[in-house]
Design an enzyme around this catalytic site. Structure first.
Site, PDB file in Angstrom:
ATOM      1  N   HIS A  55      -4.514  -3.575  -3.496  1.00 36.81           N
ATOM      2  CA  HIS A  55      -4.379  -3.314  -4.807  1.00 36.81           C
ATOM      3  C   HIS A  55      -5.284  -4.368  -5.619  1.00 36.81           C
ATOM      4  O   HIS A  55      -6.072  -5.159  -5.378  1.00 36.81           O
ATOM      5  CB  HIS A  55      -3.048  -2.952  -5.137  1.00 36.81           C
ATOM      6  CG  HIS A  55      -2.344  -2.121  -4.222  1.00 36.81           C
ATOM      7  ND1 HIS A  55      -2.767  -0.981  -3.957  1.00 36.81           N
ATOM      8  CD2 HIS A  55      -1.638  -2.342  -3.258  1.00 36.81           C
ATOM      9  CE1 HIS A  55      -2.199  -0.569  -2.995  1.00 36.81           C
ATOM     10  NE2 HIS A  55      -1.134  -1.529  -2.537  1.00 36.81           N
ATOM     11  N   GLU A  92       3.404  -5.586  -6.266  1.00 39.71           N
ATOM     12  CA  GLU A  92       2.657  -5.686  -4.948  1.00 39.71           C
ATOM     13  C   GLU A  92       1.283  -6.275  -5.168  1.00 39.71           C
ATOM     14  O   GLU A  92       0.956  -7.256  -4.546  1.00 39.71           O
ATOM     15  CB  GLU A  92       2.514  -4.281  -4.430  1.00 39.71           C
ATOM     16  CG  GLU A  92       1.911  -4.456  -2.861  1.00 39.71           C
ATOM     17  CD  GLU A  92       1.672  -3.053  -2.318  1.00 39.71           C
ATOM     18  OE1 GLU A  92       1.096  -3.055  -1.074  1.00 39.71           O
ATOM     19  OE2 GLU A  92       1.935  -1.958  -2.806  1.00 39.71           O
ATOM     20  N   HIS A 147       0.023  -6.421   2.173  1.00 35.57           N
ATOM     21  CA  HIS A 147       0.712  -5.401   1.212  1.00 35.57           C
ATOM     22  C   HIS A 147       2.437  -5.666   1.288  1.00 35.57           C
ATOM     23  O   HIS A 147       2.714  -6.602   2.194  1.00 35.57           O
ATOM     24  CB  HIS A 147       0.384  -4.086   1.932  1.00 35.57           C
ATOM     25  CG  HIS A 147      -1.042  -3.474   1.865  1.00 35.57           C
ATOM     26  ND1 HIS A 147      -1.281  -2.852   0.604  1.00 35.57           N
ATOM     27  CD2 HIS A 147      -2.186  -3.712   2.689  1.00 35.57           C
ATOM     28  CE1 HIS A 147      -2.713  -2.702   0.901  1.00 35.57           C
ATOM     29  NE2 HIS A 147      -3.072  -3.163   1.829  1.00 35.57           N
ATOM     30  N   GLU A 225       2.501  -4.816   6.107  1.00 32.59           N
ATOM     31  CA  GLU A 225       3.441  -4.425   4.951  1.00 32.59           C
ATOM     32  C   GLU A 225       4.666  -5.539   5.414  1.00 32.59           C
ATOM     33  O   GLU A 225       5.517  -5.500   6.147  1.00 32.59           O
ATOM     34  CB  GLU A 225       4.127  -3.075   5.348  1.00 32.59           C
ATOM     35  CG  GLU A 225       3.194  -1.999   5.201  1.00 32.59           C
ATOM     36  CD  GLU A 225       2.724  -1.596   3.976  1.00 32.59           C
ATOM     37  OE1 GLU A 225       3.189  -2.324   2.790  1.00 32.59           O
ATOM     38  OE2 GLU A 225       1.862  -0.740   3.561  1.00 32.59           O
TER      39      GLU A 225
END
Length: 262
Positions: A55, A92, A147, A225
């Site tokens: 992101h 995040e 992430h 993740e």
């Protein structure tokens, strides 16, 4: 076959790798330029590692750019996304950027050349297509996308996402990506003490064909993740800078183990 034409971000990486961009400003969209070459000494001398912090801090303010649809082979999908956040508002993108900043010097100390897909946490994007192109054109020996997840609040733990097979498109990266994923999974669990996710994946691994960063990569690639940002316990760890340093150390060990065959 549809050919992806790299954007300015990927072209900037190529120029910098060849010595033609020294001191250039960051590319639009927050895309990163490579670090100077590694030390030439250490277990990762001669290796190129691309780190993709998920992101970006400016994504939420620019939906017209972030929501633009791009082709990821299996479907059309948004150029990028805003990302998740903890109940206390820790985002995040900030988490991924922090981990990357701790991880990068560890890899460089081992002799690796490290390329980032974005140069700060204040830009927009770049699109998943450009992120994949950066790894491809840098001829990365490993690509790791960092992430935080958003699962049910009762679920916790981490998992590593590896490319699913898209016949005739990514056959050659499936096996090396799985080896990279296993190396990172094992090092992450050992280094952080985090369990495998109990709400997604199996034994800390998950295969997907709906992520552009995986589908479009021609290099060994994984997403991690690092924990469930909606789980109070995971969130407490992920918001702690000391734990983020442990995450970086664990990822560095996993990348080293994969690249050295340890």
């Amino acid at each position: 076959m549809r050919v992806h034409r790299p954007g300015f971000a990927a072209l900037a990486v190529l120029a910098a790798l060849s010595g033609g961009c020294g001191g250039a400003a960051p590319a639009p969209g927050g895309a990163g330029l490579p670090a100077p070459p590694g030390t030439g000494k250490g277990p990762l001398a001669g290796k190129v590692v691309v780190l993709d912090p998920g992101h970006n801090g400016g994504n939420a303010a620019h939906p017209e750019q972030v929501d633009r649809q791009v082709d990821i082979i299996t479907k059309s999908k948004a150029c990028n996304a805003v990302g998740f956040r903890t109940a206390d508002g820790y985002e995040e993108n900030a988490f991924a950027w922090s981990v990357t900043q701790h991880l990068r010097p560890l890899l460089e100390t081992m002799g690796a050349q490290v390329v980032l897909t974005r140069s700060n946490d204040e830009g927009i994007g770049p699109c998943v297509t450009e992120r994949a192109a950066i790894g491809n054109e840098a001829r990365a020996d490993a690509v790791v996308s960092i992430h935080g997840d958003s699962g049910k609040p009762s679920g916790h733990g981490f998992h590593v996402i590896v490319p699913g097979l898209i016949a005739g498109r990514n056959d050659e990266v499936i096996e090396p990506s799985r080896k990279l994923g296993l190396a990172i999974r094992d090092a992450y669990r050992a280094g952080t003490g985090m369990p495998y996710a109990d709400y997604r994946g199996e034994d800390g691994l998950r295969s997907r064909t709906d992520l552009g960063g995986l589908n479009l990569s021609t290099r060994p690639v994984v997403f991690i993740e690092c924990g469930n940002m909606r789980n109070a316990g995971d969130a407490a760890k992920m918001t702690d800078v000391a734990f983020r340093k442990r995450i970086a150390e664990s990822l560095a060990n996993g990348i080293k183990n994969y690249l050295t065959g340890a």
